[in-house]
Scaffold this motif. Sequence first.
Motif, PDB file in Angstrom:
ATOM      1  N   GLY A 193       0.785  -1.235   0.000  1.00  0.00           N
ATOM      2  CA  GLY A 193       0.000   0.000   0.000  1.00  0.00           C
ATOM      3  C   GLY A 193       0.812   1.278   0.000  1.00  0.00           C
ATOM      4  N   ASP A 214      -4.919   9.311   5.243  1.00  0.00           N
ATOM      5  CA  ASP A 214      -5.357   8.555   4.070  1.00  0.00           C
ATOM      6  C   ASP A 214      -4.366   7.484   3.637  1.00  0.00           C
ATOM      7  N   LYS A 234      -2.493   4.072   3.174  1.00  0.00           N
ATOM      8  CA  LYS A 234      -2.867   2.648   3.106  1.00  0.00           C
ATOM      9  C   LYS A 234      -1.653   1.762   3.402  1.00  0.00           C
TER      10      LYS A 234
END
Length: 172
Positions: free
Chosen positions: A118, A141, A143
Motif C-alpha cells: 500500500g 489517508d 494505506k
Amino acid sequence: MNTCICLLRAVNVGGTGKLPMADLRALCVEAGFSDVRTYIASGNVVLRSTLPPDRVKATLERALETYMGRPVGVMVRTARELAGVLEDNPFPDAAPNRVVAVFLDAAPPADALMSVGGQRDERLALGRREIYIDYGSGMADSKLKVPASASGTARNMNTIARLVRMAGVDAG
C-alpha cells in the motif's frame, strides 16, 4: 540509576486500552520506579530505575498486565538510545509530525521493507531497533502496511523530541 523511556503499545488509542496517566504513574511508583513522569495520554513514561532496561520492561509489563487484565507491550529505551533515534532520523527534511519511528524489541529484519504494501508517497528506512516512516502527505489517508512493525509502537519526531528533553538529554 538509569533514565528509561517506556513506550506502551495500544493504550488510549481509538477507545481501546483505557489507562489514565495518573494510574500509570502510580503503577510505576508501586513497581519501584522513581521520578516517574508521563507525556500525553498515549502511554509515554520517563522514569528512573536501578534496573537494566530489559528488567524495567519485564517489571512494567507484569504490572500493566495485572492492572489491565491483559498483556500490554512496552518498548524501553535509555535516554541516550532515544536521543539516538532522534539524531538518526533519516528524513530530517520532512515535517516532524509526519515522521514516525516504530519502536521494536529487536533489530528489524534486513528484508523488513520487502513486504511493505500500500505504499504511495511514504518513505521508509530501517533503524537499529526501529523502522522510520515519513508519511509524506499524512497518515490519515495512508494505506501503508508494514508487517514487520506489527508488534511495535510508533511515535512521531515531535513526541520523541519532547521525551528526550524530559529525560534530560541534549540531542544533537
